[in-house]
Design an enzyme around this catalytic site. Structure first.
Site, short mmCIF file in Angstrom:
data_model
loop_
_atom_site.label_atom_id
_atom_site.label_comp_id
_atom_site.label_asym_id
_atom_site.label_seq_id
_atom_site.Cartn_x
_atom_site.Cartn_y
_atom_site.Cartn_z
N ASP A 47 -68.04 97.15 -31.30
CA ASP A 47 -68.44 95.78 -31.57
C ASP A 47 -69.04 95.22 -30.28
OD1 ASP A 47 -68.87 93.38 -32.87
OD2 ASP A 47 -66.86 93.27 -33.70
N GLU A 102 -66.58 77.75 -41.22
CA GLU A 102 -65.73 78.93 -41.12
C GLU A 102 -66.63 80.12 -40.81
OE1 GLU A 102 -63.70 80.04 -44.71
OE2 GLU A 102 -65.42 79.63 -45.99
#
Length: 704
Positions: A243, A453
């Site tokens: 990542d 979100e």
């Protein structure tokens, strides 16, 4: 169908190519911005690209509903079609960009999608990127998406990536330093099955590690995850990517290494081949200091080149090279995106008001912060749509020539006032109440959006780095809901959200509740289609809508006890697998044929309504003997069924051995019981589901 190039064939070619490189050239291929090697006719390549629900961040592309919405379709075949369209547009854009010698970020064919993490806690901001809380559903949808994206030609149409491996679902604020502690049982029972299916069934080309540690090991340098499980146990043959910035976390936050060179060495030695970040620029230093070997650099480079060979990037006979840019963002693809939105919407409540009859309406009030919002359409990791249709715009188009449409924002998404500092709180509520009183029906558009979100660093909510602190509607939305309901006019709530929300029991006063999720750029048209009966909602919840976070364990607790429908002890507000339809369906004639260690379930499904409709047949299994069994029951099979009015069809679903296996404390799958109860219907079993649907699944007890 041409036989696809195997990993072995690609690796053979990659080895021959890499053998011609210097060690420096090999090392510099291990970062996401891989430089050109002109003497070997290797162009530069940027590995970073996204395609969560359409080609993202690289200009114009068809935008499908967000991943959590696609999961709500419970339709593997349909999702594979969506994946295929995305890869067509991906090739169209890649071919165009390459012809202009544009090889920038987001311009390649290696897509860091799908996200198959388990949405174990409704507070997690990135949960809407996933396929929900159930490992079986997540596995099936993940495999379908990968197959659609990667295609079935000689070469990969695009390369998919299963992320984030593993045990990752918040909190976002501490993800760079967090250690997720998970038992072997929870790992095998919940956190790993979807990744395993993506590898073994989907032949996913890439796997991305997570930011966090798992049981002490950073995921992007975990010997347990990458060497023992991924490559050893599952036989993964593709490449592993970190990542973005995750390897830097090793020494900066996890403190498992002391220097950037040590971090590079730890990741590379344990099987991370590609660095999204800059740490692997120190690989040669690690080599000079004796921390890694030339062979380890070479192996990683070979795996990356093998992927480029499997994509046909070094070949002149790739069948996808001829896809023109005109194949991108087509009307046909837009229609599929609208259909996806239809299929994904979950009708949570309907007192009979839906579908609305435009001929019988004179005035409609469209109210709420999401009524005319484009942000709520998009979710996150999205591309640029050539056209957007908000809910307000969709309703205006649907009612043109029929009824007056009034509009009020009602309140901002989470701020106290629409006009900020000078206005008092709730400065739009009076307007909303007034137009509600003037109208026959109110369409109240509430919820969240992909900026509220989302991922830490991308989301802009003022609370928790993209996570939610509770399940309530944010800001002044609860007050707006109450004020509009108090007018006494029928209120249809259209909910834009990627996760569970609660309504402080005000849902009892709503005439209808329609969860549109984040429905894509053309979602406003799809919502209007559903509201006015041009299409019917058929989605099912891929997550539990809890009543409160107080019934949940701490957000940082990765034990599955008390989480998701399989382990929860309280009654749900809206259960996993739940969703109403306009047309009534029935299921009858259950028969179960037991095989040696699997079973076949057969039922007859009938559309009892007056119009064509769709329902999702769901099969759950409960172990009646083993102390190792999950507390409740588990989804074991599903099928989306579309029938004409009055039509019936006999459906047979296969339940694999895994549906009857349990996981012991050592993380081993065992057949620990011979007695099971099978439930077959349009929801999961349980009092709340039966109460909401008015129907109980059929059930049968079997003994092997």
């Amino acid at each position: 169908m041409k036989e696809q190039m195997t990993h072995a064939e690609a690796m053979e070619r990659a080895k021959a190519l890499v053998a011609k490189m210097t060690i420096e050239e090999r090392a510099f291929q291990l970062t996401y911005r891989a430089p050109a090697i002109p003497r070997l006719n290797i162009p530069e390549y940027n590995w970073w690209n996204e395609a969560l629900h359409g080609v993202a961040r690289a200009g114009t592309a068809t935008m499908f509903p967000q991943a959590i919405a696609l999961a709500a379709t419970f339709d593997e075949d349909f999702l594979q079609k969506v994946g295929d369209v995305i890869s067509t547009e991906a090739r169209a854009k890649y071919n165009a960009y390459s012809s202009e010698d544009d090889r920038d970020i987001y311009k390649g064919l290696t897509f860091w999608s799908p996200n198959v993490n388990i949405f174990r806690d409704p507070r997690w901001g990135r949960g809407h990127e996933t396929y929900g809380e159930d490992p079986y559903l997540t596995a099936r949808m993940g495999v379908a998406f990968i197959k659609g994206l990667q295609g079935n030609g000689k070469y990969l149409k695009a390369a998919a990536c299963a992320k984030h491996f593993a045990v990752h679902s918040g909190p976002e604020k501490i993800r760079h330093e967090f250690n997720a502690e998970a038992s072997r049982k929870d790992m095998e029972e919940t956190y790993l099955p979807a990744f395993e299916a993506c590898v073994k069934e989907g032949d996913v080309e890439s796997v991305m590690g997570a930011y966090n540690r798992v049981n002490g090991e950073p995921c992007c340098g975990s010997h347990t995850l990458l060497a023992e499980i991924l490559r050893g146990k599952w036989g993964f043959e593709g490449h592993v990517v970190s990542d973005c910035g995750a390897i830097m976390d090793f020494h900066e936050f996890h403190k498992v290494t002391r220097t950037v060179t040590e971090s590079a060495a730890l990741a590379l030695k344990n099987g991370c081949d590609l660095n999204c970040g800059s740490v692997f620029l120190h690989v040669l230093e690690a080599l000079q200091e004796g921390m890694i070997t030339e062979e380890e650099i070479t192996t990683a480079c070979e795996r990356l080149m093998a992927t480029r060979y499997r994509l046909g990037l070094f070949s002149d006979d790739c069948e996808y090279d001829c896809i023109p840019y005109s194949a991108n963002d087509t009307e046909e693809h837009h229609e599929l995106a609208i259909k996806a939105a239809h299929k994904s919407m979950v009708l949570l409540k309907n007192n009979g008001i839906l579908p609305l009859d435009a001929e019988k309406l004179s005035a409609v009030a469209v109210i709420g912060p999401n009524a005319d919002s484009r942000e709520v359409l998009w979710g996150n990791y999205h591309g640029t749509a050539s056209r957007n249709i908000t809910v307000l715009e969709g309703i205006r188009d649907a009612l043109e020539g029929h009824a007056r449409v009034y509009y009020s924002e009602g309140c901002p998404l989470y701020q106290d006032a629409a006009e900020g500092g000078l206005a008092r709180k709730d400065d739009r509520i009076a307007e909303a109440v007034h137009i509600a009183k003037m109208s026959d029906v109110v369409i109240l558009c509430l919820g969240l959006d992909g900026k509220f979100e989302g991922e830490e660093g991308d989301a802009n909510n003022p609370y928790a780095s993209g996570d939610k602190i509770n399940l309530e509607l944010p800001g002044r939305q609860p007050m707006l809901l109450k004020a509009v309901l108090d007018t006494g006019k029928p209120v249809v709530v259209v909910l834009g959200t990627g996760s569970a929300l609660t309504f402080n029991e005000e849902e009892e006063r709503c005439a209808a509740l329609l969860n549109m999720w984040y429905p894509g750029a053309l979602g406003g048209k799809a919502v209007a289609d559903v509201l006015f009966g041009k299409a019917a909602p058929s989605g099912k919840l891929p997550v539990t809508f809890y009543r409160t976070t107080e019934e949940l364990p701490a957000f940082t607790d990765y034990s599955m006890k008390g989480r998701t429908y399989r382990y929860m002890e309280q009654e749900a507000l809206y259960p996993f697998g739940y969703g109403l339809t306009y047309e009534p369906f029935s299921v009858s004639g259950l028969s179960v044929k037991t095989l040696e260690d699997s079973a076949e379930v057969t039922v007859t499904v009938r559309n009892e309504g007056n119009n064509t409709g769709s329902e999702t047949l769901q099969v759950y299994v409960k172990d009646l003997e083993s102390p190792l069994a999950v507390r409740n029951h588990s989804l074991a099979a599903f099928r989306c069924v579309t029938l004409n009015a009055g039509e019936e069809r006999t459906i047979t679903l296969h339940l694999s051995r895994r549906a009857f296996e349990e996981v012991n404390e050592e993380g081993e799958r065992v057949l620990d019981s011979r007695r099971f109860r099978i439930y077959v219907g349009f929801s999961q079993p349980g009092k709340r589901s039966v109460e909401l649907t008015g129907k109980a699944p059929l059930e049968a007890e079997i003994v092997f």
